[in-house]
Every structure is written in structure tokens, then in C-alpha cells.
Design a protein around this motif. Structure first.
Motif, PDB file in Angstrom:
ATOM      1  N   VAL A 173       0.836  -1.204   0.000  1.00 52.84           N
ATOM      2  CA  VAL A 173       0.000   0.000   0.000  1.00 52.84           C
ATOM      3  C   VAL A 173       0.869   1.251   0.000  1.00 52.84           C
ATOM      4  O   VAL A 173       0.623   2.214  -0.750  1.00 52.84           O
ATOM      5  CB  VAL A 173      -0.954  -0.011   1.207  1.00 52.84           C
ATOM      6  CG1 VAL A 173      -1.660   1.335   1.341  1.00 52.84           C
ATOM      7  CG2 VAL A 173      -1.985  -1.116   1.050  1.00 52.84           C
ATOM      8  N   HIS A 174       1.914   1.272   0.845  1.00 54.28           N
ATOM      9  CA  HIS A 174       2.806   2.427   0.873  1.00 54.28           C
ATOM     10  C   HIS A 174       3.535   2.607  -0.454  1.00 54.28           C
ATOM     11  O   HIS A 174       3.702   3.732  -0.937  1.00 54.28           O
ATOM     12  CB  HIS A 174       3.830   2.281   2.012  1.00 54.28           C
ATOM     13  CG  HIS A 174       3.253   2.526   3.370  1.00 54.28           C
ATOM     14  ND1 HIS A 174       2.606   3.699   3.701  1.00 54.28           N
ATOM     15  CD2 HIS A 174       3.237   1.762   4.492  1.00 54.28           C
ATOM     16  CE1 HIS A 174       2.205   3.653   4.964  1.00 54.28           C
ATOM     17  NE2 HIS A 174       2.580   2.477   5.462  1.00 54.28           N
ATOM     18  N   SER A 180       2.089   6.463  -6.916  1.00 52.36           N
ATOM     19  CA  SER A 180       0.967   7.265  -7.432  1.00 52.36           C
ATOM     20  C   SER A 180       1.210   8.745  -7.198  1.00 52.36           C
ATOM     21  O   SER A 180       0.955   9.580  -8.087  1.00 52.36           O
ATOM     22  CB  SER A 180      -0.337   6.827  -6.763  1.00 52.36           C
ATOM     23  OG  SER A 180      -0.607   5.456  -6.999  1.00 52.36           O
ATOM     24  N   GLY A 181       1.709   9.087  -6.003  1.00 48.52           N
ATOM     25  CA  GLY A 181       2.021  10.492  -5.720  1.00 48.52           C
ATOM     26  C   GLY A 181       3.130  11.019  -6.606  1.00 48.52           C
ATOM     27  O   GLY A 181       3.074  12.171  -7.068  1.00 48.52           O
ATOM     28  N   ALA A 182       4.136  10.192  -6.860  1.00 48.08           N
ATOM     29  CA  ALA A 182       5.235  10.624  -7.728  1.00 48.08           C
ATOM     30  C   ALA A 182       4.739  10.894  -9.144  1.00 48.08           C
ATOM     31  O   ALA A 182       5.149  11.868  -9.784  1.00 48.08           O
ATOM     32  CB  ALA A 182       6.340   9.571  -7.739  1.00 48.08           C
ATOM     33  N   VAL A 187       5.520  13.534 -12.380  1.00 49.44           N
ATOM     34  CA  VAL A 187       5.581  13.146 -13.789  1.00 49.44           C
ATOM     35  C   VAL A 187       4.579  13.946 -14.623  1.00 49.44           C
ATOM     36  O   VAL A 187       4.940  14.531 -15.669  1.00 49.44           O
ATOM     37  CB  VAL A 187       5.336  11.635 -13.941  1.00 49.44           C
ATOM     38  CG1 VAL A 187       5.342  11.245 -15.418  1.00 49.44           C
ATOM     39  CG2 VAL A 187       6.398  10.839 -13.179  1.00 49.44           C
ATOM     40  N   VAL A 188       3.314  13.992 -14.187  1.00 50.52           N
ATOM     41  CA  VAL A 188       2.295  14.736 -14.941  1.00 50.52           C
ATOM     42  C   VAL A 188       2.615  16.234 -14.997  1.00 50.52           C
ATOM     43  O   VAL A 188       2.583  16.837 -16.084  1.00 50.52           O
ATOM     44  CB  VAL A 188       0.901  14.478 -14.339  1.00 50.52           C
ATOM     45  CG1 VAL A 188      -0.145  15.356 -15.036  1.00 50.52           C
ATOM     46  CG2 VAL A 188       0.526  13.002 -14.473  1.00 50.52           C
ATOM     47  N   PRO A 189       2.948  16.901 -13.867  1.00 47.30           N
ATOM     48  CA  PRO A 189       3.338  18.313 -13.973  1.00 47.30           C
ATOM     49  C   PRO A 189       4.576  18.532 -14.836  1.00 47.30           C
ATOM     50  O   PRO A 189       4.681  19.553 -15.515  1.00 47.30           O
ATOM     51  CB  PRO A 189       3.609  18.715 -12.521  1.00 47.30           C
ATOM     52  CG  PRO A 189       2.812  17.770 -11.716  1.00 47.30           C
ATOM     53  CD  PRO A 189       2.851  16.482 -12.458  1.00 47.30           C
ATOM     54  N   MET A 190       5.500  17.576 -14.810  1.00 47.42           N
ATOM     55  CA  MET A 190       6.692  17.702 -15.645  1.00 47.42           C
ATOM     56  C   MET A 190       6.310  17.785 -17.122  1.00 47.42           C
ATOM     57  O   MET A 190       6.846  18.619 -17.868  1.00 47.42           O
ATOM     58  CB  MET A 190       7.614  16.508 -15.399  1.00 47.42           C
ATOM     59  CG  MET A 190       8.861  16.481 -16.259  1.00 47.42           C
ATOM     60  SD  MET A 190       9.872  15.029 -15.929  1.00 47.42           S
ATOM     61  CE  MET A 190       8.763  13.726 -16.505  1.00 47.42           C
TER      62      MET A 190
END
Length: 307
Positions: A173-174, A180-182, A187-190
Motif C-alpha cells: 500500500v505504501h 501514485s504520488g510521484a 511526472v504529470v506536472p513535468m
């Protein structure tokens, strides 16, 4: 000497060792930055001096005073967000959307430095706005981080009930949460910044971390290029990304701090357990005071750190 006094004295070497490690780490970072950027900085200075010489040679009517006047105009224009590449005018930095993003950078202590209030009233308001906004931001981020952590625990408990494997489930889970946070906050903002700002992927990922860690150098700032026309949703999306990204990265940093504190407590416990205690012939594992101290340290470790 009681056990509590011995445990208190045992903290002194660990604090000194931690301080030495901290200073050594900072000095190592200084040496690395010096070697990586020092020669490049000298080359940039030489290149700029050569460009200045060519400019003065090309435009004979421009002397040193004229060069300084032009440089002052360029510097003043960059402070207000005015482009000098064309004849058109722009709204500058202090639009409503840009002002809202600036307010967010104030309360989150990012502080890029590319934009700042210049009027006396604006500077005084900024002081009081930050005075109450920074604690409010910390409380809100702490609450959001706790909800994120609670969501992870609920998912983990649900999967534990289905699989019956605690350690593997929590690790999975961690891991999924971190990945997912990364992807969501890096990645998406990059990709978005590479598309709308024209940055390389390395520059975009660098900007993402510098922003979400609240370092905020200001060498790269999104939604601040006066030569570009940004869509209206761009500032809103960036503000949401900063807020939730700060909460996620703060939670990740708190997890790292918790791991380091547990490791430090474990090493300190082993170090104190191996030393003989005065007046009691050595502390035993069954000693009530020792167990009480250990329980207090474990309870302190289980508390959610404040962002």
C-alpha cells in the motif's frame, strides 16, 4: 544515579554525533556544488564580458553609461513582468490569477523572489498576511496529510482482512501510494510544464521538487514568462498542484523522519542496554522503570509528526 538520568545523559553523545553528521553533510554538499558549478560560473562570466565587449563595439553610440541605463530598464521590466521583445503591452505580474498564486507562495513559504510587493501598504499587508497565513497553512496541510495517511491505513486494513498478511500488505500500500504520488505530482506536472513553459524534462522535474519542498530558488517559475500567453485554467491548476503536492511531499518527508527517529531510538536503546548502570548492577529488561521509559518513547514515535 537513576535510570532516567542515565538515559538523559546517553542522549548527549547521540546529539553530538548527529550534529557532526549534519555539518559534514552540509560541507560535502558545498564541495560538490563548488566543483559542479564553480567552473561553469567562471565560463558564464567570461562569456557575458565578451558579449558586452561585442555589443559596445557594434553600437558605437552606446557607452558605459548607456549600457548601465539599458541594463536598469531590463532589470525593472523583469521585476514587473514586462516583455521587451515586442511592441505589445502586457498586464504584468499583478493580475488576479498571478496575485492569487503569489499569495499561495507566501503562506507556503516558497517565496520564489521573482515577484514581490513594492508599495509600503503592500509590504505591510504581506507581513500580517504571512503572520496569520503560515500557521493556517501548516494546520491545513497537517490535516490533509493526516487524511491521506488515514486513507492509506484504511486501505491497508481492508486488504489485510482479505489477505491476512500484514507486513506485505502495508509495504504494498505504501509503495503504491508513493508511486501514485510521484506520478501525480511530478511526472504529470513535468509533462505539462515542458509543454507550456518550454523547459526540458530535467528542468521541469527540478522545478517540481524545488517548489514542493518550499526551497523556491526562483530561477524557474511557472506562469511568469511575459512572452507567453497562458490559459486561464493554468494558474488554478498550478495552485491546486502546489497545495496537494505540499501535503503529499510533507507526508513523505514525515515518513522518512519517522524511520530515522525509529532507527536512532533503536541504536540508542542498544547502546544504553550494553552499558552497566550505577547502583543497580545494570538495568534489566524486566525493570518497570525501563519498560515505562521504552513505552513512552514508542508512544512518542507513533504520533503523527506535524508538517
Amino acid at each position: 544515579m537513576g535510570i532516567k538520568e542515565v538515559l538523559y545523559l546517553a542522549r548527549v553523545p547521540s546529539i553530538l554525533m548527529l550534529g557532526v553528521v549534519y555539518v559534514f553533510y552540509v560541507l560535502i554538499g558545498g564541495v560538490v556544488f563548488w566543483k559542479l558549478e564553480g567552473d561553469l560560473g567562471k565560463k558564464d562570466i567570461s562569456r557575458l564580458l565578451l558579449s558586452k565587449k561585442k555589443l559596445l563595439t557594434m553600437y558605437t553610440c552606446l557607452n558605459q553609461d548607456g549600457m548601465e541605463a539599458v541594463a536598469q530598464v531590463v532589470q525593472d521590466a523583469s521585476k514587473v513582468g514586462l516583455s521587451l521583445k515586442g511592441n505589445y503591452t502586457s498586464d504584468g505580474f499583478w493580475k488576479f490569477t498571478s496575485s492569487a498564486v503569489f499569495a499561495a507562495t507566501v503562506v507556503t513559504t516558497i517565496g520564489y523572489g521573482n515577484i514581490s510587493p513594492s508599495s509600503t501598504a503592500g509590504q505591510i499587508f504581506c507581513v500580517f498576511f504571512a503572520l496569520f497565513g503560515i500557521p493556517l497553512n501548516m494546520v491545513v496541510l497537517n490535516r490533509v496529510g493526516k487524511y491521506m495517511l488515514a486513507l492509506e491505513r484504511n486501505i491497508s486494513d481492508f486488504l489485510e482482512g482479505k489477505t491476512g498478511r500484514r507486513k506485505c500488505t502495508r509495504f504494498f500500500v505504501h509503495l503504491v501510494s508513493y508511486l501514485s504520488g510521484a506520478v501525480l505530482f511530478f511526472v504529470v506536472p513535468m509533462i505539462v510544464f515542458q509543454e507550456h513553459e518550454g523547459w526540458t524534462f530535467s528542468q521541469a522535474i527540478y522545478y517540481c521538487f524545488i517548489t514542493l519542498s518550499t526551497i523556491g530558488f526562483g530561477d524557474f517559475v511557472a506562469d511568469s514568462n511575459p512572452d507567453k500567453v497562458y490559459p486561464e485554467w493554468y494558474s488554478v491548476l498550478m495552485a491546486c498542484w502546489i497545495f496537494f503536492g505540499l501535503a503529499w511531499l510533507s507526508l513523505l518527508i514525515n515518513h522518512s523522519i519517522d524511520i530515522l527517529e525509529r532507527l536512532s531510538a533503536h541504536l540508542k536503546q542498544r547502546w544504553t542496554r550494553g552499558k552497566p548502570q550505577e547502583g543497580s548492577g545494570g538495568a534489566k529488561d524486566g525493570d518497570p522503570e525501563t519498560q515505562e521509559t521504552q513505552l513512552e518513547e514508542e508512544d512518542e514515535m507513533k504520533k503523527t509528526p506535524i508538517t
